[in-house]
Design a protein around this motif. Structure first.
Motif, PDB file in Angstrom:
ATOM      1  N   LEU B  19      65.417 -74.846  96.060  1.00 34.37           N
ATOM      2  CA  LEU B  19      65.088 -74.927  94.634  1.00 34.37           C
ATOM      3  C   LEU B  19      63.891 -74.022  94.368  1.00 34.37           C
ATOM      4  CD1 LEU B  19      65.766 -76.799  92.048  1.00 34.37           C
ATOM      5  CD2 LEU B  19      63.699 -77.995  92.699  1.00 34.37           C
ATOM      6  N   ARG B  21      61.294 -72.778  91.844  1.00 41.10           N
ATOM      7  CA  ARG B  21      60.806 -73.122  90.512  1.00 41.10           C
ATOM      8  C   ARG B  21      60.609 -71.909  89.610  1.00 41.10           C
ATOM      9  NH1 ARG B  21      56.210 -77.148  90.250  1.00 41.10           N
ATOM     10  NH2 ARG B  21      55.512 -76.352  92.239  1.00 41.10           N
ATOM     11  N   ILE B  80      59.384 -81.554  88.140  1.00 36.12           N
ATOM     12  CA  ILE B  80      60.586 -81.449  88.981  1.00 36.12           C
ATOM     13  C   ILE B  80      60.311 -82.085  90.346  1.00 36.12           C
ATOM     14  CG2 ILE B  80      61.917 -79.739  90.301  1.00 36.12           C
ATOM     15  CD1 ILE B  80      62.851 -79.581  87.565  1.00 36.12           C
ATOM     16  N   ARG B  81      59.067 -81.978  90.807  1.00 35.94           N
ATOM     17  CA  ARG B  81      58.708 -82.583  92.100  1.00 35.94           C
ATOM     18  C   ARG B  81      58.441 -84.067  91.883  1.00 35.94           C
ATOM     19  NH1 ARG B  81      53.904 -79.723  92.910  1.00 35.94           N
ATOM     20  NH2 ARG B  81      53.357 -81.490  94.181  1.00 35.94           N
ATOM     21  N   PRO B  82      59.007 -84.923  92.722  1.00 35.09           N
ATOM     22  CA  PRO B  82      58.899 -86.362  92.460  1.00 35.09           C
ATOM     23  C   PRO B  82      57.461 -86.881  92.485  1.00 35.09           C
ATOM     24  CG  PRO B  82      59.891 -85.949  94.618  1.00 35.09           C
ATOM     25  CD  PRO B  82      59.837 -84.633  93.910  1.00 35.09           C
ATOM     26  N   GLU B  83      56.608 -86.269  93.306  1.00 33.18           N
ATOM     27  CA  GLU B  83      55.260 -86.812  93.428  1.00 33.18           C
ATOM     28  C   GLU B  83      54.307 -86.286  92.351  1.00 33.18           C
ATOM     29  OE1 GLU B  83      56.539 -84.424  95.151  1.00 33.18           O
ATOM     30  OE2 GLU B  83      55.103 -83.197  96.262  1.00 33.18           O
ATOM     31  N   ARG B  85      52.431 -85.507  88.771  1.00 33.02           N
ATOM     32  CA  ARG B  85      52.036 -86.243  87.570  1.00 33.02           C
ATOM     33  C   ARG B  85      51.576 -85.213  86.547  1.00 33.02           C
ATOM     34  NH1 ARG B  85      54.383 -89.159  89.532  1.00 33.02           N
ATOM     35  NH2 ARG B  85      54.106 -91.163  90.516  1.00 33.02           N
ATOM     36  N   ARG B 148      68.340 -81.731  86.185  1.00 33.17           N
ATOM     37  CA  ARG B 148      69.004 -82.732  87.032  1.00 33.17           C
ATOM     38  C   ARG B 148      68.980 -82.347  88.504  1.00 33.17           C
ATOM     39  NH1 ARG B 148      72.730 -86.450  84.991  1.00 33.17           N
ATOM     40  NH2 ARG B 148      74.177 -86.021  86.687  1.00 33.17           N
ATOM     41  N   ARG B 149      68.831 -81.059  88.772  1.00 28.84           N
ATOM     42  CA  ARG B 149      68.710 -80.630  90.176  1.00 28.84           C
ATOM     43  C   ARG B 149      67.358 -81.054  90.754  1.00 28.84           C
ATOM     44  NH1 ARG B 149      69.187 -75.528  93.138  1.00 28.84           N
ATOM     45  NH2 ARG B 149      69.596 -76.983  94.826  1.00 28.84           N
ATOM     46  N   GLY B 150      66.406 -81.248  89.893  1.00 34.42           N
ATOM     47  CA  GLY B 150      65.086 -81.648  90.356  1.00 34.42           C
ATOM     48  C   GLY B 150      65.057 -83.141  90.635  1.00 34.42           C
ATOM     49  N   ALA B 151      63.864 -83.667  90.839  1.00 31.87           N
ATOM     50  CA  ALA B 151      63.746 -85.079  91.174  1.00 31.87           C
ATOM     51  C   ALA B 151      62.576 -85.683  90.406  1.00 31.87           C
ATOM     52  CB  ALA B 151      63.557 -85.254  92.668  1.00 31.87           C
ATOM     53  N   THR B 152      62.653 -85.635  89.090  1.00 31.37           N
ATOM     54  CA  THR B 152      61.549 -86.205  88.336  1.00 31.37           C
ATOM     55  C   THR B 152      61.542 -87.720  88.504  1.00 31.37           C
ATOM     56  OG1 THR B 152      60.578 -86.519  86.163  1.00 31.37           O
ATOM     57  CG2 THR B 152      62.964 -86.289  86.240  1.00 31.37           C
ATOM     58  N   THR B 153      60.355 -88.276  88.670  1.00 34.23           N
ATOM     59  CA  THR B 153      60.271 -89.728  88.733  1.00 34.23           C
ATOM     60  C   THR B 153      59.837 -90.284  87.377  1.00 34.23           C
ATOM     61  OG1 THR B 153      58.122 -89.387  89.776  1.00 34.23           O
ATOM     62  CG2 THR B 153      59.940 -90.001  91.201  1.00 34.23           C
TER      63      THR B 153
END
Lengths: 185, 211
Positions: B19, B21, B80-83, B85, B148-153
Protein backbone atom coordinates in the motif's frame (compact mmCIF):
# COMPACT_ATOMS: atom_id res chain seq x y z
CA UNK A 1 15.78 0.98 13.43
CA UNK A 2 12.75 -0.27 15.28
CA UNK A 3 12.44 -3.00 12.71
CA UNK A 4 15.74 -4.65 13.51
CA UNK A 5 14.89 -4.68 17.20
CA UNK A 6 11.54 -6.38 16.91
CA UNK A 7 11.69 -9.95 15.58
CA UNK A 8 7.98 -9.77 14.76
CA UNK A 9 8.62 -6.80 12.51
CA UNK A 10 11.39 -8.66 10.71
CA UNK A 11 9.05 -11.59 10.13
CA UNK A 12 6.15 -9.51 8.84
CA UNK A 13 8.48 -7.54 6.64
CA UNK A 14 9.72 -10.76 5.05
CA UNK A 15 6.15 -12.04 4.85
CA UNK A 16 4.93 -8.98 3.01
CA UNK A 17 7.81 -9.47 0.60
CA UNK A 18 6.42 -12.91 -0.22
CA UNK A 19 8.06 -15.28 2.31
CA UNK A 20 5.25 -17.62 3.35
CA UNK A 21 7.26 -19.43 6.00
CA UNK A 22 8.10 -16.15 7.67
CA UNK A 23 4.41 -15.28 7.53
CA UNK A 24 3.40 -18.54 9.22
CA UNK A 25 6.02 -17.92 11.90
CA UNK A 26 4.76 -14.38 12.35
CA UNK A 27 1.19 -15.59 12.86
CA UNK A 28 2.30 -18.29 15.28
CA UNK A 29 4.38 -15.79 17.22
CA UNK A 30 1.61 -13.23 17.34
CA UNK A 31 -1.15 -15.62 18.43
CA UNK A 32 -0.16 -15.90 22.13
CA UNK A 33 0.14 -12.11 22.35
CA UNK A 34 -3.31 -11.65 20.83
CA UNK A 35 -4.68 -14.38 23.06
CA UNK A 36 -3.30 -12.60 26.10
CA UNK A 37 -4.94 -9.33 25.11
CA UNK A 38 -8.25 -11.02 24.32
CA UNK A 39 -8.18 -12.77 27.65
CA UNK A 40 -7.34 -9.55 29.49
CA UNK A 41 -9.82 -7.33 27.64
CA UNK A 42 -12.52 -9.80 26.75
CA UNK A 43 -13.38 -10.68 30.31
CA UNK A 44 -17.06 -10.32 29.69
CA UNK A 45 -17.09 -13.05 27.09
CA UNK A 46 -17.38 -16.65 28.11
CA UNK A 47 -13.93 -18.24 27.70
CA UNK A 48 -15.12 -20.51 24.91
CA UNK A 49 -15.63 -17.43 22.73
CA UNK A 50 -12.12 -16.13 23.30
CA UNK A 51 -10.59 -18.34 20.64
CA UNK A 52 -13.18 -17.12 18.11
CA UNK A 53 -12.13 -13.55 18.82
CA UNK A 54 -8.46 -14.50 18.58
CA UNK A 55 -9.20 -15.91 15.14
CA UNK A 56 -11.10 -12.75 14.17
CA UNK A 57 -8.04 -10.73 15.14
CA UNK A 58 -5.71 -13.01 13.16
CA UNK A 59 -7.98 -12.66 10.15
CA UNK A 60 -7.94 -8.89 10.61
CA UNK A 61 -4.16 -8.85 10.78
CA UNK A 62 -4.09 -11.00 7.67
CA UNK A 63 -6.45 -8.84 5.63
CA UNK A 64 -4.72 -5.61 6.66
CA UNK A 65 -1.11 -6.77 6.74
CA UNK A 66 -0.25 -4.45 3.86
CA UNK A 67 -1.22 -1.42 5.97
CA UNK A 68 1.76 -1.82 8.26
CA UNK A 69 4.27 0.79 7.22
CA UNK A 70 7.77 -0.54 7.71
CA UNK A 71 8.98 2.90 8.65
CA UNK A 72 6.82 2.68 11.78
CA UNK A 73 7.13 0.29 14.72
CA UNK A 74 5.03 -2.86 14.47
CA UNK A 75 3.60 -3.12 17.97
CA UNK A 76 1.30 -0.08 17.90
CA UNK A 77 -0.06 -1.35 14.58
CA UNK A 78 -0.60 -4.79 16.04
CA UNK A 79 -2.27 -3.50 19.19
CA UNK A 80 -4.48 -1.09 17.25
CA UNK A 81 -5.85 -3.88 15.08
CA UNK A 82 -6.31 -6.20 18.06
CA UNK A 83 -8.11 -3.51 20.02
CA UNK A 84 -10.33 -2.67 17.06
CA UNK A 85 -11.26 -6.30 16.57
CA UNK A 86 -11.96 -6.88 20.27
CA UNK A 87 -14.29 -3.89 20.30
CA UNK A 88 -15.82 -5.18 17.08
CA UNK A 89 -16.46 -8.50 18.79
CA UNK A 90 -18.28 -6.71 21.60
CA UNK A 91 -20.26 -4.69 19.08
CA UNK A 92 -21.28 -7.78 17.14
CA UNK A 93 -22.37 -9.51 20.29
CA UNK A 94 -24.22 -6.45 21.49
CA UNK A 95 -22.14 -5.40 24.46
CA UNK A 96 -20.88 -1.85 24.74
CA UNK A 97 -17.40 -1.60 26.12
CA UNK A 98 -14.56 0.81 26.56
CA UNK A 99 -11.14 -0.58 25.80
CA UNK A 100 -8.54 1.93 26.90
CA UNK A 101 -5.87 2.97 24.44
CA UNK A 102 -2.92 1.88 26.42
CA UNK A 103 0.11 -0.17 25.73
CA UNK A 104 -0.68 -3.84 25.88
CA UNK A 105 2.92 -4.89 26.31
CA UNK A 106 2.36 -5.55 29.99
CA UNK A 107 -0.13 -8.26 29.09
CA UNK A 108 1.48 -11.65 29.30
CA UNK A 109 1.16 -13.96 26.34
CA UNK A 110 -1.31 -16.70 27.02
CA UNK A 111 -1.26 -20.26 25.80
CA UNK A 112 -4.18 -21.95 24.12
CA UNK A 113 -6.79 -23.01 26.57
CA UNK A 114 -7.83 -26.61 26.55
CA UNK A 115 -11.08 -27.45 24.83
CA UNK A 116 -14.05 -27.38 27.22
CA UNK A 117 -14.59 -31.02 26.34
CA UNK A 118 -11.12 -32.21 27.24
CA UNK A 119 -11.28 -30.29 30.48
CA UNK A 120 -13.97 -32.67 31.57
CA UNK A 121 -11.96 -35.72 32.28
CA UNK A 122 -14.92 -37.19 34.00
CA UNK A 123 -16.08 -39.52 31.28
CA UNK A 124 -19.42 -40.16 32.90
CA UNK A 125 -20.24 -36.50 32.80
CA UNK A 126 -19.42 -36.32 29.09
CA UNK A 127 -21.60 -39.31 28.45
CA UNK A 128 -24.37 -37.71 30.41
CA UNK A 129 -24.08 -34.55 28.30
CA UNK A 130 -23.98 -36.60 25.11
CA UNK A 131 -27.12 -38.39 26.15
CA UNK A 132 -28.95 -35.09 26.03
CA UNK A 133 -28.08 -34.57 22.35
CA UNK A 134 -29.83 -36.26 19.52
CA UNK A 135 -28.14 -39.60 18.73
CA UNK A 136 -26.69 -38.56 15.40
CA UNK A 137 -25.03 -35.44 16.81
CA UNK A 138 -23.76 -37.47 19.78
CA UNK A 139 -22.16 -39.95 17.41
CA UNK A 140 -20.48 -37.12 15.50
CA UNK A 141 -19.02 -35.74 18.72
CA UNK A 142 -17.84 -39.17 19.85
CA UNK A 143 -16.20 -39.94 16.53
CA UNK A 144 -14.58 -36.60 15.73
CA UNK A 145 -13.93 -34.98 19.08
CA UNK A 146 -13.36 -37.97 21.36
CA UNK A 147 -11.96 -40.67 19.10
CA UNK A 148 -10.15 -38.27 16.75
CA UNK A 149 -11.35 -40.04 13.63
CA UNK A 150 -10.73 -38.15 10.38
CA UNK A 151 -13.73 -36.04 9.44
CA UNK A 152 -13.83 -37.47 5.92
CA UNK A 153 -14.25 -41.02 7.25
CA UNK A 154 -16.92 -39.99 9.70
CA UNK A 155 -18.92 -38.17 7.07
CA UNK A 156 -18.69 -41.19 4.76
CA UNK A 157 -19.76 -43.58 7.50
CA UNK A 158 -22.68 -41.47 8.72
CA UNK A 159 -23.58 -40.41 5.17
CA UNK A 160 -23.62 -36.69 5.81
CA UNK A 161 -21.74 -34.11 3.77
CA UNK A 162 -18.46 -32.77 5.25
CA UNK A 163 -19.96 -29.28 5.55
CA UNK A 164 -22.99 -30.65 7.33
CA UNK A 165 -20.71 -32.64 9.60
CA UNK A 166 -18.81 -29.57 10.66
CA UNK A 167 -22.02 -27.67 11.37
CA UNK A 168 -23.42 -30.58 13.35
CA UNK A 169 -20.22 -30.88 15.35
CA UNK A 170 -20.04 -27.17 16.04
CA UNK A 171 -23.66 -26.99 17.20
CA UNK A 172 -23.32 -30.09 19.30
CA UNK A 173 -20.21 -28.80 21.08
CA UNK A 174 -21.86 -25.49 21.70
CA UNK A 175 -24.97 -27.16 23.04
CA UNK A 176 -22.81 -29.32 25.31
CA UNK A 177 -20.93 -26.30 26.58
CA UNK A 178 -24.27 -24.63 27.38
CA UNK A 179 -25.57 -27.75 29.10
CA UNK A 180 -22.33 -28.13 31.00
CA UNK A 181 -22.50 -24.60 32.30
CA UNK A 182 -26.08 -25.05 33.36
CA UNK A 183 -25.11 -28.11 35.39
CA UNK A 184 -22.40 -26.33 37.25
CA UNK A 185 -23.41 -24.68 40.53
CA UNK B 1 -11.68 -24.35 13.03
CA UNK B 2 -8.57 -24.77 15.09
CA UNK B 3 -6.36 -21.70 15.25
CA UNK B 4 -3.35 -23.58 13.86
CA UNK B 5 -5.40 -24.63 10.84
CA UNK B 6 -6.46 -21.04 10.30
CA UNK B 7 -2.83 -19.92 10.45
CA UNK B 8 -1.80 -22.59 7.95
CA UNK B 9 -4.54 -21.49 5.62
CA UNK B 10 -3.71 -17.80 5.93
CA UNK B 11 0.01 -18.38 5.47
CA UNK B 12 -0.64 -20.24 2.22
CA UNK B 13 -2.08 -17.13 0.60
CA UNK B 14 0.04 -14.91 -1.64
CA UNK B 15 1.62 -11.76 -0.27
CA UNK B 16 -0.52 -8.61 -0.53
CA UNK B 17 0.15 -5.77 -2.89
CA UNK B 18 1.97 -3.09 -0.94
CA UNK B 19 0.00 0.00 0.00
CA UNK B 20 1.71 3.16 -1.17
CA UNK B 21 0.24 6.19 0.50
CA UNK B 22 1.71 8.69 -1.97
CA UNK B 23 0.14 6.75 -4.82
CA UNK B 24 -3.15 6.46 -2.98
CA UNK B 25 -3.08 10.20 -2.33
CA UNK B 26 -2.33 10.88 -5.99
CA UNK B 27 -5.22 8.70 -7.10
CA UNK B 28 -7.55 10.42 -4.65
CA UNK B 29 -6.48 13.85 -5.90
CA UNK B 30 -7.08 12.68 -9.45
CA UNK B 31 -10.60 11.58 -8.55
CA UNK B 32 -11.35 15.20 -7.64
CA UNK B 33 -9.44 16.77 -10.53
CA UNK B 34 -11.14 14.72 -13.21
CA UNK B 35 -14.76 15.85 -12.67
CA UNK B 36 -13.63 19.44 -12.06
CA UNK B 37 -11.59 19.42 -15.28
CA UNK B 38 -14.55 18.12 -17.28
CA UNK B 39 -16.81 20.73 -15.69
CA UNK B 40 -14.44 23.59 -16.48
CA UNK B 41 -13.73 22.33 -20.00
CA UNK B 42 -17.42 22.19 -20.81
CA UNK B 43 -18.59 25.37 -19.09
CA UNK B 44 -15.33 27.31 -19.03
CA UNK B 45 -13.96 29.42 -16.21
CA UNK B 46 -15.69 32.63 -15.28
CA UNK B 47 -15.34 35.62 -17.54
CA UNK B 48 -12.08 37.45 -16.92
CA UNK B 49 -10.79 35.24 -14.13
CA UNK B 50 -7.46 37.03 -13.88
CA UNK B 51 -9.06 40.44 -13.53
CA UNK B 52 -11.46 39.11 -10.92
CA UNK B 53 -8.55 37.95 -8.78
CA UNK B 54 -7.40 41.57 -8.41
CA UNK B 55 -10.27 41.87 -5.93
CA UNK B 56 -8.53 40.66 -2.74
CA UNK B 57 -11.62 38.77 -1.54
CA UNK B 58 -11.96 36.58 -4.62
CA UNK B 59 -8.82 34.42 -4.27
CA UNK B 60 -10.04 33.25 -0.85
CA UNK B 61 -12.97 31.62 -2.59
CA UNK B 62 -10.52 29.19 -4.15
CA UNK B 63 -7.70 29.13 -1.63
CA UNK B 64 -9.71 28.41 1.52
CA UNK B 65 -11.40 25.30 0.10
CA UNK B 66 -8.09 24.23 -1.42
CA UNK B 67 -6.38 24.52 1.96
CA UNK B 68 -9.19 22.56 3.62
CA UNK B 69 -8.97 19.92 0.91
CA UNK B 70 -5.21 19.47 1.26
CA UNK B 71 -5.38 19.28 5.02
CA UNK B 72 -8.21 16.75 4.97
CA UNK B 73 -6.54 14.60 2.35
CA UNK B 74 -3.42 14.43 4.51
CA UNK B 75 -5.55 13.34 7.48
CA UNK B 76 -7.41 10.75 5.40
CA UNK B 77 -4.10 9.24 4.35
CA UNK B 78 -2.81 9.31 7.89
CA UNK B 79 -5.85 7.46 9.23
CA UNK B 80 -5.31 4.64 6.71
CA UNK B 81 -2.91 3.23 9.32
CA UNK B 82 -4.85 1.60 12.15
CA UNK B 83 -2.70 3.03 14.93
CA UNK B 84 -2.89 6.61 13.65
CA UNK B 85 -4.83 9.38 15.39
CA UNK B 86 -5.82 12.80 14.09
CA UNK B 87 -4.53 14.45 17.22
CA UNK B 88 -3.51 18.08 17.31
CA UNK B 89 -3.57 18.37 13.51
CA UNK B 90 -7.27 19.10 13.81
CA UNK B 91 -6.37 22.60 15.01
CA UNK B 92 -5.06 23.40 11.54
CA UNK B 93 -8.71 23.69 10.49
CA UNK B 94 -8.89 26.82 12.61
CA UNK B 95 -7.06 28.72 9.87
CA UNK B 96 -9.58 28.28 7.00
CA UNK B 97 -12.48 28.37 9.46
CA UNK B 98 -11.50 31.64 11.11
CA UNK B 99 -10.62 33.20 7.74
CA UNK B 100 -14.02 32.23 6.32
CA UNK B 101 -15.86 33.58 9.35
CA UNK B 102 -13.86 36.82 9.22
CA UNK B 103 -14.73 37.26 5.55
CA UNK B 104 -18.38 36.67 6.31
CA UNK B 105 -18.54 39.08 9.24
CA UNK B 106 -16.58 41.79 7.40
CA UNK B 107 -18.86 41.50 4.37
CA UNK B 108 -21.93 41.63 6.58
CA UNK B 109 -20.67 44.79 8.26
CA UNK B 110 -19.70 46.54 5.05
CA UNK B 111 -22.82 45.95 2.99
CA UNK B 112 -26.09 47.81 3.32
CA UNK B 113 -28.87 45.46 4.41
CA UNK B 114 -30.42 45.29 0.95
CA UNK B 115 -27.17 44.17 -0.69
CA UNK B 116 -26.28 41.49 1.84
CA UNK B 117 -28.24 38.56 0.53
CA UNK B 118 -29.19 39.96 -2.86
CA UNK B 119 -27.67 37.02 -4.76
CA UNK B 120 -29.69 34.42 -2.91
CA UNK B 121 -32.28 32.97 -5.25
CA UNK B 122 -33.54 29.65 -6.45
CA UNK B 123 -31.32 29.66 -9.52
CA UNK B 124 -28.12 30.83 -7.85
CA UNK B 125 -28.52 28.36 -4.98
CA UNK B 126 -29.32 25.50 -7.31
CA UNK B 127 -26.29 26.33 -9.41
CA UNK B 128 -23.88 26.68 -6.51
CA UNK B 129 -25.11 23.92 -4.18
CA UNK B 130 -26.09 21.66 -7.05
CA UNK B 131 -22.76 21.92 -8.84
CA UNK B 132 -20.68 21.20 -5.74
CA UNK B 133 -22.91 18.32 -4.65
CA UNK B 134 -22.93 16.72 -8.10
CA UNK B 135 -19.20 17.22 -8.64
CA UNK B 136 -18.47 15.64 -5.26
CA UNK B 137 -20.28 12.38 -5.99
CA UNK B 138 -17.52 10.74 -8.01
CA UNK B 139 -14.61 11.64 -5.71
CA UNK B 140 -16.52 10.60 -2.58
CA UNK B 141 -17.40 7.22 -4.05
CA UNK B 142 -13.91 6.65 -5.44
CA UNK B 143 -12.15 7.75 -2.27
CA UNK B 144 -14.37 5.66 0.00
CA UNK B 145 -13.63 2.64 -2.15
CA UNK B 146 -9.91 3.33 -2.06
CA UNK B 147 -9.95 3.83 1.70
CA UNK B 148 -11.37 0.35 2.12
CA UNK B 149 -7.93 -0.99 1.29
CA UNK B 150 -6.63 0.80 4.34
CA UNK B 151 -7.34 -0.08 7.94
CA UNK B 152 -8.84 2.92 9.63
CA UNK B 153 -9.91 2.27 13.18
CA UNK B 154 -12.14 5.36 13.08
CA UNK B 155 -14.43 4.60 10.13
CA UNK B 156 -16.92 7.42 10.65
CA UNK B 157 -14.23 10.04 11.10
CA UNK B 158 -12.29 8.80 8.09
CA UNK B 159 -15.41 8.87 5.95
CA UNK B 160 -16.32 12.37 7.14
CA UNK B 161 -12.82 13.54 6.24
CA UNK B 162 -13.19 11.95 2.82
CA UNK B 163 -16.41 13.90 2.29
CA UNK B 164 -14.70 17.07 3.47
CA UNK B 165 -11.75 16.48 1.16
CA UNK B 166 -13.91 15.77 -1.87
CA UNK B 167 -16.39 18.59 -1.35
CA UNK B 168 -13.81 21.26 -0.57
CA UNK B 169 -11.66 20.06 -3.48
CA UNK B 170 -14.44 20.34 -6.02
CA UNK B 171 -15.63 23.60 -4.43
CA UNK B 172 -12.17 25.06 -5.05
CA UNK B 173 -12.47 24.01 -8.69
CA UNK B 174 -16.04 25.24 -9.00
CA UNK B 175 -15.01 28.63 -7.60
CA UNK B 176 -13.11 29.28 -10.85
CA UNK B 177 -16.46 29.20 -12.63
CA UNK B 178 -18.63 30.88 -10.02
CA UNK B 179 -19.05 34.63 -10.45
CA UNK B 180 -20.68 35.48 -7.12
CA UNK B 181 -18.01 37.21 -5.10
CA UNK B 182 -20.00 38.22 -2.04
CA UNK B 183 -18.54 36.30 0.93
CA UNK B 184 -22.00 36.26 2.50
CA UNK B 185 -22.98 34.10 -0.45
CA UNK B 186 -19.99 31.89 -1.07
CA UNK B 187 -18.94 31.29 2.53
CA UNK B 188 -22.49 30.33 3.43
CA UNK B 189 -23.34 28.15 0.47
CA UNK B 190 -19.99 26.57 -0.26
CA UNK B 191 -19.88 25.83 3.44
CA UNK B 192 -23.37 24.33 3.39
CA UNK B 193 -22.55 22.14 0.39
CA UNK B 194 -19.31 20.96 1.98
CA UNK B 195 -21.09 20.13 5.26
CA UNK B 196 -23.82 18.19 3.46
CA UNK B 197 -21.28 16.07 1.57
CA UNK B 198 -19.25 15.54 4.75
CA UNK B 199 -22.31 14.34 6.64
CA UNK B 200 -23.53 12.02 3.90
CA UNK B 201 -20.08 10.56 3.46
CA UNK B 202 -19.73 10.01 7.20
CA UNK B 203 -23.03 8.13 7.27
CA UNK B 204 -22.04 5.99 4.30
CA UNK B 205 -18.58 5.32 5.66
CA UNK B 206 -19.75 4.12 9.04
CA UNK B 207 -20.57 0.88 7.32
CA UNK B 208 -18.34 0.97 4.25
CA UNK B 209 -15.07 1.55 6.07
CA UNK B 210 -15.69 -0.99 8.79
CA UNK B 211 -13.68 -4.17 8.52
Amino acid sequence: MQRTEDPLATLLSAANAGDRQAYARFLHAVTPIVRGIVRARGGRFPPDQHEDIVQDVLLGLHLKRHTWDEAHPLRPWLYAITRYKVIDAYRKRGVAVHVPIEDYSDVLPAEAQADPLTLRDDRAEVDQLLAQLDPRAAEVVRAVALRDEPQAEVSARLQISPANLRVTLHRALKRMADLGRKDQP
Amino acid sequence: MHTDDLIARLAAQPAPKPLSRPRLGGAMALSMLAPVAVFLLVLGTRHNLVAAWSNPVVPFKTLLPLLTCGLSLALVLRLIRPEARVGAAVWAYALPLVAALALWVAAFAQRPPAARFAEVGVFSLAECLGSILVLAVVPVVVMLRMARRGATTAPTLSAALIGLTAASGVAAGYSLFCSRDNPLFFVTWYGAAILIVTGVSALAGRRLLRW
